[in-house]
Design an enzyme around this catalytic site. Structure first.
Site, short mmCIF file in Angstrom:
data_model
loop_
_atom_site.label_atom_id
_atom_site.label_comp_id
_atom_site.label_asym_id
_atom_site.label_seq_id
_atom_site.Cartn_x
_atom_site.Cartn_y
_atom_site.Cartn_z
CD GLU B 209 11.63 2.72 -2.70
OE1 GLU B 209 12.50 2.55 -3.57
OE2 GLU B 209 10.72 3.53 -2.81
CG HIS B 247 11.49 4.44 -6.77
ND1 HIS B 247 11.25 4.44 -5.42
CD2 HIS B 247 10.53 5.20 -7.33
CE1 HIS B 247 10.18 5.18 -5.18
NE2 HIS B 247 9.72 5.65 -6.32
#
Lengths: 380, 293
Positions: B209, B247
């Site tokens: 990510e 996140h």
């Protein structure tokens, strides 16, 4: 959660780091009153949650009360990197003879605390580190041992400090480490720490960010979200416990998990434009999906909703119920395309299909996005 | 073969009597996981799905020989539970819990590493050794047994990649959600080292990510140590800079030049990793390695 400068100052002060007195003002009149109490000359500083205030004219020195009002009038209501200035802080102007930079933060490579000290304060530490690396010292800290006084002193000598200055600055560094640890900070930074012409040490700016996950154990900080998230929809997302980021397109995205949300964005961006990023977190319920449908459809001009979710903690058909309940109650007319996999997926597809949701049964998000694109083309 | 977990591993469920603990215990048992005990303070003597519940980890270890522990507990309870598990001699802990204070993670990580305890997470869907056992919340129908190792920061994206591999007939050995927070217990290089040694794994897929520097760290490790091929996809090339995308780890730090998808992809390509631009491309790249024409 990023703190305003004055809030950061308060934390430094609690751990024994001297900071200037200050007054807060939301109007030029209040600024004038504050300056009267503090004594001239003063510095008028925009309270916004971003750097770059100097360059944007958000920090101004004032010699007279008229200049204070004038500065406050210019700064209040202006916009600094997208942040509306609602408050200014007035502090007495401090004459400094030397400036330092110090910070304690979490090193992103090792995931451990790191203390950083430079004898060249006031400017960007990244810039100093690039141009004059010998003037910056950093040191990893074990959370079990903490920052030992001997280590702090060694850092001070490492940037060329001598004599009494070594232990004075080392004490400040130890106090800053306490701010970092005691308040669960992600970063605690002073830039600059100054030695005044009287030989005192004082922090003239504070940047502190507290770990959101630890806010529950810091009621003493009394922090509210209100002014910290300027975007209304992003703030609403936060209130219902999801991450919403507004983008400039017209395809709404609802995804479970940040990675899947970003992958959806990547794929949709190839031929359409995402209106938002939204990630629900792991525990999807009917109520949560109802609320996120409401949230993504509040943005103007949405052409379609793309739902991309996996069941994990809860079976996924519960979430589907929430989506169709919202669609019924609010007569949603834009197409809703849903890819939902995991426990109870067949049941989920049935609920969607019976209520006008276009179900993606393929396992790849690419195929789901193709289905969405075809649907929008045939609608034209 | 596999890494971290197999059908013999004697698993303890920490927080077994909670709503989520109960449901997930059933699903883990259905999958074949060897769950030998549960722990919830104050609930000793009960049973959940036929699994005996104890008040303390020490009891569960003494009476049932528990060796690995999966956490379904609130973030506030994490630190004490972790200390108890480590002190009782548990060697693998999987932390599904989200929103654990990062300072607690740093403290426990130092404590655990001195005692050589492997912790996965936090904010992880868990670990699944396909066809044998799972510790965590991943839906079983995403996976088929095979020889591809998967490491993922994102839970649901690991499902997406796995089910696409499965559908293409490419099974997995072990799938590890390493956790999505900015500070995690076990890093990508540590997991790569385990996969490199595992005779049951032929190739590793890293699902990354934007944000953080895990993938950059991985590139250095791959260059020096990996002989097995690595394929990767990094989500978020369209993420705006400076925005936190859900996140804690997923924030692009534009000014530092690291953590951007471009910097990660470049670092990985340089050491010979195949980088997919979109999730489905992972399948094509994996096929390219396993069936050389």
């Amino acid at each position: 959660m990023r703190l305003y400068e004055f809030e950061g100052n308060d934390l430094l002060h609690r751990e024994g780091i001297p900071v200037p007195d200050y007054a807060l003002a939301a109007t030029p009149g209040e600024a004038r009153e504050g300056a009267e109490k503090l004594g001239l000359p003063v510095v008028v500083k925009a309270q916004v949650l971003t750097g770059g205030r100097w360059l944007a004219g958000g920090v101004q020195t004032a010699q007279s009360l008229e200049e204070v009002e004038e500065a406050a009038r210019r700064i209040l209501g202006s916009s600094i990197r997208g942040w509306l200035v609602q408050k200014v802080m007035i502090t007495p102007k401090v004459d400094s003879v030397r400036e330092f930079y110090m910070a304690v933060t979490i090193d992103e490579y090792s995931g451990t605390p790191v203390a950083i000290l430079s004898a060249a304060g006031g400017v960007s530490v990244n810039q100093i580190a690039r141009e004059r690396p010998e003037e910056v010292v950093s040191r990893y800290i074990s959370v079990i041992k903490g920052l030992l006084p001997s280590e702090a002193r060694r850092m001070c000598r490492g940037v060329g400090l001598e004599g009494a200055e070594v232990s004075r600055v080392a004490n400040m560094l130890s106090a800053l480490y306490r701010v970092f640890r005691n308040y669960d900070a992600l970063i605690a930074e002073i830039n600059p720490l100054v030695r005044t012409s009287e030989g005192d040490y004082m922090a003239l700016d504070a940047k502190v960010e507290i770990d959101d996950s630890s806010l529950y154990r810091h009621p003493e900080l009394n922090l509210s979200l209100d002014s910290r998230i300027p975007n209304t929809l992003e703030r609403k997302g936060r209130e219902i416990g999801v991450t919403y980021v507004e983008l400039d397109g017209d395809i709404a995205i609802i995804a479970s998990g940040a990675g899947l949300g970003m992958a959806s964005m990547d794929i949709i961006s190839r031929r359409m434009r995402p209106a938002n990023f939204l990630e629900t977190g792991g525990a999807i319920t009917a109520e949560l999906m109802y609320k996120v449908m409401d949230l993504v459809l509040q943005k103007e001009g949405i052409r379609a909703v793309f739902i991309n979710v996996y069941g994990g903690i809860n079976p996924i058909h519960e979430g589907a119920e929430g989506v169709v309940k919202y669609m019924k109650e609010h007569q949603v007319t834009v197409p809703v395309v849903a890819k939902a996999l995991g426990n109870h997926q067949e049941e989920t597809w049935e609920i969607f299909q019976n209520n006008g949701v276009h179900v993606v049964t393929d396992v790849s998000t690419e195929k789901g996005v193709e289905q969405l694109a075809r649907l929008l083309e045939s609608d034209k | 073969m596999s890494i971290l977990l197999n059908r013999e591993t004697r698993v303890l469920v920490q927080g077994i009597t909670g709503r989520i603990g109960r449901v997930q215990t059933k699903w883990m048992l259905d999958y074949g996981t060897n769950i030998v005990a549960g722990v919830t303070p104050g609930k000793g003597g009960e049973e959940v799905e036929g699994v005996p519940v104890y008040d303390t980890v020490a009891e569960a270890v003494a009476k049932q020989g528990a060796e690995a522990s999966v956490f379904f507990i609130p973030p506030k309870a994490f630190k004490e539970a972790a200390l108890q598990n480590i002190d009782a001699g548990i060697s693998l802990i999987v932390v599904v819990t989200e929103h654990i204070p990062v300072h607690d993670v740093m403290e426990i990580r130092d404590y655990a590493s001195e005692r050589q305890v492997q912790i996965i997470g936090p904010t992880t869907p868990g670990v699944i050794t396909v066809g044998e056992a799972k510790m965590g919340i991943m839906p079983a129908n995403m996976f088929t047994p095979g020889r591809i190792g998967v490491i993922s920061r994102s839970g649901t994206l690991s499902y997406e990649i796995s089910i696409n591999l499965s559908t293409a007939g490419l099974g997995q050995s072990t799938v590890v959600g390493m956790g999505a927070d900015s500070v995690v217990f076990t890093s990508v290089p540590e997991l790569l080292r385990l996969f490199e040694k595992d005779p049951g794994t032929d190739l590793v897929v890293i699902v990354g990510e934007v944000g953080g520097v895990q993938e950059e760290n991985a590139a250095q490790f791959i260059e020096r140590w990996m002989t097995k091929p690595v394929v990767t996809y990094i989500a978020g090339h369209n993420a705006p800079e400076g925005k936190r995308m859900g996140h804690a780890g997923a924030i692009i730090q534009g000014e530092h030049g690291t953590g951007t998808p471009q910097s990660k992809m470049a670092a990985l390509r340089e050491v010979g990793v195949d980088v997919a631009m979109y999730p489905a491309e992972v399948v094509e790249l994996v096929k390219g390695h396993l069936a050389p024409s």
